[in-house]
Design a protein around this motif. Structure first.
Motif, PDB file in Angstrom:
ATOM      1  N   SER A 111       1.110  -1.036  -0.055  1.00 25.24           N
ATOM      2  CA  SER A 111      -0.217  -0.070  -0.147  1.00 25.24           C
ATOM      3  C   SER A 111       0.975   1.351  -0.542  1.00 25.24           C
ATOM      4  O   SER A 111       0.407   2.115  -0.107  1.00 25.24           O
ATOM      5  CB  SER A 111      -1.201   0.252   1.428  1.00 25.24           C
ATOM      6  N   ARG A 112       2.045   0.874   0.102  1.00 25.50           N
ATOM      7  CA  ARG A 112       3.183   2.308  -0.007  1.00 25.50           C
ATOM      8  C   ARG A 112       3.997   2.658  -0.957  1.00 25.50           C
ATOM      9  O   ARG A 112       4.606   3.648  -0.547  1.00 25.50           O
ATOM     10  CB  ARG A 112       4.052   2.476   1.509  1.00 25.50           C
ATOM     11  N   ALA A 113       3.995   1.427  -1.272  1.00 28.77           N
ATOM     12  CA  ALA A 113       4.586   1.614  -2.759  1.00 28.77           C
ATOM     13  C   ALA A 113       3.964   2.671  -4.511  1.00 28.77           C
ATOM     14  O   ALA A 113       3.000   2.603  -3.899  1.00 28.77           O
ATOM     15  CB  ALA A 113       5.039   0.208  -3.255  1.00 28.77           C
ATOM     16  N   ASP A 114       4.550   3.338  -4.405  1.00 31.12           N
ATOM     17  CA  ASP A 114       4.793   4.302  -6.036  1.00 31.12           C
ATOM     18  C   ASP A 114       5.194   3.246  -7.164  1.00 31.12           C
ATOM     19  O   ASP A 114       4.283   3.403  -8.007  1.00 31.12           O
ATOM     20  CB  ASP A 114       5.256   5.347  -5.992  1.00 31.12           C
ATOM     21  N   LEU A 115       5.788   2.171  -7.177  1.00 32.05           N
ATOM     22  CA  LEU A 115       5.969   1.147  -8.025  1.00 32.05           C
ATOM     23  C   LEU A 115       6.669   0.127  -7.217  1.00 32.05           C
ATOM     24  O   LEU A 115       7.108  -0.107  -6.296  1.00 32.05           O
ATOM     25  CB  LEU A 115       7.814   1.967  -8.988  1.00 32.05           C
ATOM     26  N   VAL A 116       6.063  -1.002  -7.818  1.00 31.84           N
ATOM     27  CA  VAL A 116       6.463  -2.355  -7.997  1.00 31.84           C
ATOM     28  C   VAL A 116       7.377  -2.862  -9.355  1.00 31.84           C
ATOM     29  O   VAL A 116       7.026  -2.649 -10.237  1.00 31.84           O
ATOM     30  CB  VAL A 116       5.144  -3.264  -7.631  1.00 31.84           C
ATOM     31  N   ILE A 117       8.521  -3.407  -8.189  1.00 32.89           N
ATOM     32  CA  ILE A 117       9.455  -4.034 -10.014  1.00 32.89           C
ATOM     33  C   ILE A 117       9.030  -6.031  -9.315  1.00 32.89           C
ATOM     34  O   ILE A 117      10.210  -5.544  -8.538  1.00 32.89           O
ATOM     35  CB  ILE A 117      11.043  -3.241  -9.591  1.00 32.89           C
ATOM     36  N   ILE A 118       9.644  -6.100 -10.651  1.00 37.74           N
ATOM     37  CA  ILE A 118       8.601  -8.046 -10.263  1.00 37.74           C
ATOM     38  C   ILE A 118       9.940  -8.141 -11.259  1.00 37.74           C
ATOM     39  O   ILE A 118      10.170  -7.967 -12.393  1.00 37.74           O
ATOM     40  CB  ILE A 118       7.638  -7.940 -10.452  1.00 37.74           C
ATOM     41  N   ILE A 119      11.297  -8.913 -10.643  1.00 38.16           N
ATOM     42  CA  ILE A 119      12.356  -9.323 -11.187  1.00 38.16           C
ATOM     43  C   ILE A 119      12.295 -10.237 -11.291  1.00 38.16           C
ATOM     44  O   ILE A 119      12.399 -11.727 -10.607  1.00 38.16           O
ATOM     45  CB  ILE A 119      13.159  -8.862 -10.780  1.00 38.16           C
TER      46      ILE A 119
END
Length: 340
Positions: A183-191
């Motif tokens: 909920s606090r993330a502005d962007l999620v990077i999935i590796i």
């Protein structure tokens, strides 16, 4: 620390027995975040963090973001707590003077790409970086620390391991509950590979309410360099098997793969044993970039290193987010007086 197997299995007896401690841990993190001072240093602060203990790709992500900012004409500085080092800071990392025992291995690696600062007081470190000329800060880790205000909060996720059993420490591998962290993330990077990313999103995608970017860790090497080479490989990173898999994908013949604990000190005694093993098998010693900075100076030329970098599937997603962030910090030019 080696992660227990039950962290990556469906919750069972061990996770259940540790649930009361996990609840206490989660409450502590929640209170710490609520009590944060959220200092604003006056320049963009980008936090690169994760929810898991152990490696998810934060440091390669920070390096990639730093390179993007350089391409945009910025002067980013890295900030790290300096995990594993003795220094309290604030202190600028000098690769020619410092060692991993003093500042930590990740800051030493970051310092090869941009000015890097370590310190336990993140507000003081941010002020020092700004005073030294930083016009942007990339914080390597700190997603669960609210002492600084983050203008862009990036959550890095390893698609293969995901969130494990979904439980908080010590019942699982997480620093906080996924729904709260996401909920606090502005962007999620999935590796990870596409199939692994899809599997992660099938389970957790309903909790992701911000843009996502796909990425992979790729070696800066070709099969011609490694194909057929016999190696004794060792790695003290969050998930050493990934390093061994990368070597095999390049065609290297691993005669012995030796996983070490994350951030484990690498001393001459250990290296002599590894060297004897390699010589007995007519093989070369090879390790990761992060482990290489922990090698004693006398051993740097005797151990091969396989560098890797983060590669985004769609770099424009990252470029757009960074440009949007920087535009918010552009100085306002006073408008000309309106003629009478």
């Amino acid at each position: 620390m080696r992660q227990p197997a039950f962290w990556h299995q469906p919750p069972g007896l061990a996770a259940g027995l540790l649930s009361p401690l996990a609840a206490v841990y989660a409450i502590g993190v929640r209170r710490s975040l609520a009590a944060g001072a959220s200092h604003r240093p006056g320049i963009p602060v980008i936090c690169v963090g994760n929810l898991n203990v152990g490696g998810t790709g934060k440091t390669p992500t920070a390096i990639a973001l730093g390179q993007h900012l350089h391409e945009l004409g910025r002067r980013p500085h890295f900030v790290s707590r300096g995990f594993g080092g003795r220094k309290v800071g604030p202190d600028r990392v000098d690769p020619d003077r410092d060692n991993a025992a003093e500042v930590g291995d990740e800051p030493l690696l970051l310092a090869s790409f941009a000015p890097t600062w370590i310190g336990r007081d993140r507000q003081a470190v941010a002020r020092a970086a700004k005073s030294a000329g930083a016009d942007s800060i990339i914080l390597d880790d700190g997603f669960q620390n609210a002492s600084l205000h983050y203008d862009l909060s990036i959550l890095v996720i390893d698609a293969v391991n995901g969130f494990g059993n979904g439980r908080v420490l010590p019942a699982g591998p997480l620093r906080e509950r996924p729904v709260e962290g996401l909920s606090r993330a502005d962007l999620v990077i999935i590796i990870g590979a596409q199939k692994d990313r899809e599997r992660f999103l099938e389970r957790w995608g309903g909790s992701v309410h911000c843009p996502t970017a796909d990425a992979r860790i790729v070696p800066l090497a070709t099969g011609e360099q490694w194909s057929g080479m016999h190696v004794v490989a060792f790695a003290g990173i969050g998930h050493p098997q990934k390093f061994f898999h990368t070597l095999r994908s390049l065609g290297a013949e691993i005669v012995r793969a030796i996983p070490l604990a994350d951030h484990q000190p690498i001393n001459a005694r250990l290296l002599l044993r590894l060297q004897a093993l390699a010589r007995s098998r007519n093989a070369a010693l090879v390790t990761t970039e992060k482990d290489a900075v922990r090698l004693p100076d006398a051993w740097r030329a005797r151990v091969l290193t396989l560098p890797v970098r983060l590669q985004f599937t769609d770099p424009e997603i990252i470029a757009d987010r960074l440009q949007g962030l920087l535009q918010r910090f552009q100085p306002v030019t006073p408008s000309a007086p309106h003629p009478e």
